[in-house]
Design an enzyme around this catalytic site. Structure first.
Site, PDB file in Angstrom:
ATOM      1  N   GLU A 221      43.526  31.247  43.294  1.00  0.00           N
ATOM      2  CA  GLU A 221      42.987  32.601  43.208  1.00  0.00           C
ATOM      3  C   GLU A 221      41.562  32.633  43.746  1.00  0.00           C
ATOM      4  O   GLU A 221      41.151  33.585  44.397  1.00  0.00           O
ATOM      5  CB  GLU A 221      43.001  33.083  41.759  1.00  0.00           C
ATOM      6  CG  GLU A 221      42.416  34.462  41.560  1.00  0.00           C
ATOM      7  CD  GLU A 221      42.606  34.987  40.148  1.00  0.00           C
ATOM      8  OE1 GLU A 221      41.645  35.577  39.620  1.00  0.00           O
ATOM      9  OE2 GLU A 221      43.697  34.820  39.581  1.00  0.00           O
TER      10      GLU A 221
ATOM     11  N   ARG B 118      45.419  40.478  42.556  1.00  0.00           N
ATOM     12  CA  ARG B 118      44.263  39.845  43.203  1.00  0.00           C
ATOM     13  C   ARG B 118      44.349  39.949  44.731  1.00  0.00           C
ATOM     14  O   ARG B 118      44.029  39.025  45.465  1.00  0.00           O
ATOM     15  CB  ARG B 118      44.140  38.381  42.774  1.00  0.00           C
ATOM     16  CG  ARG B 118      44.065  38.189  41.273  1.00  0.00           C
ATOM     17  CD  ARG B 118      42.840  38.907  40.676  1.00  0.00           C
ATOM     18  NE  ARG B 118      42.874  38.792  39.217  1.00  0.00           N
ATOM     19  CZ  ARG B 118      43.450  39.687  38.415  1.00  0.00           C
ATOM     20  NH1 ARG B 118      43.998  40.786  38.926  1.00  0.00           N
ATOM     21  NH2 ARG B 118      43.461  39.526  37.114  1.00  0.00           N
TER      22      ARG B 118
ATOM     23  N   CYS C 112      39.124  32.339  36.854  1.00  0.00           N
ATOM     24  CA  CYS C 112      40.410  31.648  36.976  1.00  0.00           C
ATOM     25  C   CYS C 112      40.549  31.072  38.386  1.00  0.00           C
ATOM     26  O   CYS C 112      40.316  31.777  39.371  1.00  0.00           O
ATOM     27  CB  CYS C 112      41.560  32.602  36.700  1.00  0.00           C
ATOM     28  SG  CYS C 112      41.675  33.129  34.973  1.00  0.00           S
TER      29      CYS C 112
END
Length: 306
Positions: free
Chosen positions: A299, A171, A228
C-alpha cells in the site's frame, strides 16, 4: 516563479525517516508556477514524485532518480476550508487547498457539524495526498465524499473535474478522459471540494474522538511509520491479521520492525535503513504466501532506483 532547489534527503521529509537524496526539488507557490513544471521536469530528468507530508512513502537508500514536486504552505494551495454551496440533495460543499493538513480539515468539519470524514481522524498528511491515494479509515474514504477535484497535469493543464471524470477504489484514485478512459499520466491535486452531510457537531466530535482513541490504542501513531504497508487482501483477511498469524508482529530486521501493536505497521526504531525495510517486507510476503497462499501487495508508495 517555480523554485528549483537542491535534491532533499528524503529521510528528513518522510514519516518513516528513510530515504536517500533526490535529484532536485521544485516548489510552486501558486497555480501559475505550475505552467513551468513540465519544462522544468524535462530539464532536470528523473521521475516526478509529489511530496506533501511524506506519510505514505518508502524511499530507497542512495541517490534516487526522482524530482520532488511540492506545494508551498501559506499560499493559494494552502487555502483553509471554506463553505462553497450545496448540492441538489442538500449536502454542504466544502472547498480546501491541497496543502492543508488533513487533521485540520476534519477538525473544522466537526466544528461546522458536517459528517462524512470523521473516520479519517488521526490520519496524518495533506489533503492532496489523501485524495490521490483515496485515504480511508473506519468506513470513511475521501473518494466517497469527493465532489470535485482541481488538478494540474501535462495533458489537461489546470482543470476542475467533477464526479464522472475521476474514479476511486481501495487506496486508488485516477483521472478519466471524456470517454471514461484513465488518463495514465502524472497529475498534481491543487484543491478538493467535498460534499458532506449536516450532523450534530457534538456527535461528529464524539465519533472523531472515538476513532482517534481506537487508533491510538491499536496502532503506533507516535512511531516513525508510513501507516499500513500492505493492502488488505479482503475484509475477512486483513493484512495485519495474516502477518500476526505468520509471526511477524514485533519481528525485526536491523532497525526496522513490524509494530508489536499492529503487524501491518512497519516502524523505524531510530536507525533503520531502506535496505532493512525491503528485506523485512520480502520476508513477510514470502511467509504469508507460503502459509496462506495470499500474495500481499504494498500500500505504501515506493520511491526506488532498483
Amino acid at each position: 516563479m517555480l523554485k528549483v532547489l537542491d535534491g532533499p534527503v528524503l529521510a528528513h521529509r518522510t514519516t518513516l525517516r528513510l530515504g536517500g537524496r533526490a535529484l532536485a526539488e521544485v516548489r510552486a507557490a501558486g497555480p501559475q508556477d505550475l505552467d513551468d513544471l513540465p519544462a522544468a521536469l524535462a530539464r532536470l530528468g528523473g521521475e516526478p514524485r509529489m511530496l506533501g507530508c511524506g506519510s505514505n512513502i518508502l524511499a530507497d537508500d542512495g541517490e534516487l532518480p526522482v524530482v520532488v514536486v511540492a506545494l508551498e504552505d501559506g499560499g493559494p494551495f494552502d487555502a483553509a476550508p471554506e463553505l462553497a454551496g450545496e448540492t441538489m440533495d442538500g449536502r454542504v460543499l466544502v472547498r480546501v487547498g491541497a496543502a492543508q493538513r488533513l487533521p485540520r480539515l476534519v477538525s473544522r468539519l466537526a466544528a461546522w457539524g458536517l459528517g462524512g470524514m470523521e473516520g479519517l481522524a488521526g490520519i496524518p498528511g495533506a489533503v492532496g495526498g489523501a485524495v490521490a491515494m483515496n485515504a480511508g479509515s473506519y468506513g470513511c474514504e475521501c473518494g466517497a465524499v469527493l465532489h470535485a477535484v482541481s488538478v494540474f497535469s501535462p495533458v489537461l493543464g489546470h482543470v476542475t473535474l467533477e464526479r464522472g471524470r475521476f474514479r476511486y477504489g481501495y487506496r486508488h484514485f485516477e483521472l478519466l478522459d471524456e470517454a471514461g478512459a484513465p488518463l495514465g499520466d502524472w497529475f498534481l491535486v491543487t484543491s478538493a471540494t467535498f460534499a458532506l452531510e449536516r450532523c450534530d457537531s457534538a456527535l461528529v466530535h464524539a465519533a472523531m474522538r472515538g476513532n482517534y482513541l481506537k487508533k491510538k490504542a491499536t496502532q503506533p501513531v507516535l512511531s516513525h511509520s508510513a501507516g499500513c504497508v500492505f493492502r488488505n487482501p479482503s475484509a475477512e483477511h486483513p493484512a495485519g491479521k495474516l502477518l500476526d498469524a505468520a509471526g511477524f508482529k514485533g519481528y525485526r530486521v536491523g532497525g526496522m520492525a513490524f509494530s508489536p501493536m499492529h503487524a501491518n505497521f512497519m516502524v523505524n526504531e531510530g536507525n533503520g535503513t531502506a535496505k532493512e525495510a525491503f528485506s523485512l517486507l520480502q520476508l513477510a510476503k514470502v511467509a504469508v504466501r507460503e502459509r496462506f497462499g495470499v500474495n500481499l501487495e504494498l500500500e505504501v508508495k515506493v520511491w526506488s532506483w532498483r
